[in-house]
Design an enzyme around this catalytic site. Structure first.
Site, mmCIF file in Angstrom:
data_model
loop_
_atom_site.group_PDB
_atom_site.id
_atom_site.type_symbol
_atom_site.label_atom_id
_atom_site.label_comp_id
_atom_site.label_asym_id
_atom_site.label_seq_id
_atom_site.Cartn_x
_atom_site.Cartn_y
_atom_site.Cartn_z
ATOM 1 N NE ARG A 174 36.840 49.220 38.264
ATOM 2 C CZ ARG A 174 36.165 49.776 39.905
ATOM 3 N NH1 ARG A 174 37.679 49.912 40.956
ATOM 4 N NH2 ARG A 174 35.359 50.067 40.029
ATOM 5 C CE LYS A 198 36.723 52.615 36.486
ATOM 6 N NZ LYS A 198 35.062 52.275 35.814
ATOM 7 C CG HIS A 274 34.686 44.942 32.584
ATOM 8 N ND1 HIS A 274 35.594 45.393 32.818
ATOM 9 C CD2 HIS A 274 33.204 45.213 32.794
ATOM 10 C CE1 HIS A 274 34.857 46.501 34.193
ATOM 11 N NE2 HIS A 274 33.675 46.648 33.587
ATOM 12 N NE ARG A 277 35.014 45.830 37.491
ATOM 13 C CZ ARG A 277 35.229 45.278 38.714
ATOM 14 N NH1 ARG A 277 35.668 45.092 39.539
ATOM 15 N NH2 ARG A 277 34.386 46.955 39.639
ATOM 16 C CG HIS A 300 30.310 48.494 40.923
ATOM 17 N ND1 HIS A 300 29.649 47.796 40.787
ATOM 18 C CD2 HIS A 300 31.143 48.140 40.475
ATOM 19 C CE1 HIS A 300 29.897 46.867 39.908
ATOM 20 N NE2 HIS A 300 30.896 47.485 39.636
ATOM 21 C CE1 TYR A 309 28.932 42.234 36.283
ATOM 22 C CE2 TYR A 309 28.734 43.669 37.721
ATOM 23 C CZ TYR A 309 29.107 43.287 36.946
ATOM 24 O OH TYR A 309 30.340 44.604 36.405
#
Length: 330
Positions: A174, A198, A274, A277, A300, A309
């Site tokens: 990210r 995150k 992004h 990514r 994730h 994806y």
């Protein structure tokens, strides 16, 4: 009976309804720190809702029923005499403002029951992520660096820019993870990087050969000169004054490279950090990587997030099939 507003947009809501909305907007301003533009959108959405309640004879939020909320959501999609129909995404945003108002009113003790609790907002159609193909990525990356800028091999900023974009695509980081990465997070001998994602989650990811080469060139030939211009910082990517590179500056670097490569920089398909990514994940899956592995690489928490994806790759397979198979079209 409520008076009709001079604008013709519906009856003027009762003072109790206005007070409830003012309290909610004050809460969003003070506690949530929402921007002026977002607050203006909320105010507009909630004004429309209050006028709908007033037209139905509701003068207090405590008297609103689930049917009132559901009717409002239906009007958002269908439109009325004063408003055109809203697309699913816009209607979902407007419905979210209404649901937030009712949840706030329950928390504050203004009402006993959340009338919006069981009313489902419209579901916007899922838009598949825009992924560059390999040739486009190559063009983008080749469009930045000392050679592309017509500078000598010691040009600091072009070396930094190339290293940043190679790092984004080579690790799937990210933008916040890239600009927050420290020099000590890199192991260019082993070809790995620690990314701080995150929720305080840290993950180790491989660095490809191209990214590792670009990072070595930047760290040895460019970063020392840039850091000498300031007080020094542990982060990998620094600005011309030696301080940490901001997310906004990283966006500017990418937009400049995209424009040079002839890729879109405006509109829904504009190239963004992004995008790299998305492209990283899509190309891994196209190459046969397991979705669980890609989940770990992207950081994730749930494989459900990663599975979007797989939709991209299936869509690409469909396109190839439609153009290549002799009996694909009847």
């Amino acid at each position: 009976m409520a008076n009709t507003d001079a604008t013709g947009a519906g009856p003027e809501p009762a003072p109790a309804l206005r007070r409830a909305v003012r309290g909610y907007l004050d809460h969003l301003t003070v506690e949530r720190g929402l921007s002026a533009n977002t607050l203006s959108s909320y105010r507009r959405d909630l004004d429309r809702y209050l006028r709908g309640l007033a037209a139905g004879g509701v003068t207090d939020l405590a008297d609103a029923r689930p049917a009132d909320v559901a009717a409002h959501v239906a009007r958002l999609r269908a439109g009325d005499g004063d408003h055109p129909p809203l697309a699913a995404a816009s209607a979902a945003r407007a419905a979210s403002a209404v649901r937030g108002l009712h949840r706030f009113a329950v928390r504050e003790g203004l009402v006993g029951v959340d009338a919006s609790r069981d009313v489902r907002p419209p579901t916007p159609p899922r838009r598949l992520p825009r992924a560059l193909d390999v040739a486009e990525v190559t063009r983008l990356l080749d469009g930045v660096g000392p050679a592309a800028d017509g500078a000598g091999g010691s040009a600091a900023l072009p070396l930094r820019d190339r290293a940043l974009l190679e790092f984004l695509y080579g690790t799937g980081a990210r933008i916040s993870e890239a600009v927050g990465a420290a020099v000590d997070d890199l192991d260019l001998v082993e070809g790995t990087a620690l990314l701080h994602g995150k929720g305080g989650r840290t993950r180790a990811v491989p660095i490809g050969g191209y990214a590792a080469g670009a990072l070595r060139a930047y760290l040895t030939r460019a970063r020392p000169a840039l850091v000498a211009a300031g007080r020094g910082t542990p982060v990998v990517f620094v600005n011309s004054r030696g301080g940490p590179l901001s997310r906004q500056s990283a966006w500017t670097i990418l937009r400049r490279a995209a424009r040079r490569a002839g890729l879109p920089v405006d509109g829904p398909d504009a190239v963004s950090p992004h995008t790299l990514r998305h492209s990283y994940a899509t190309h891994l899956l196209d190459g046969g990587a397991d979705v669980r592995v890609v989940q770990e690489l992207l950081g994730h928490a749930s494989v459900t997030t990663t599975q979007v994806y797989t939709l991209v790759t299936v869509e690409r397979l469909r396109e190839v099939y439609a153009t290549a198979h002799p009996r694909a079209r009847g």
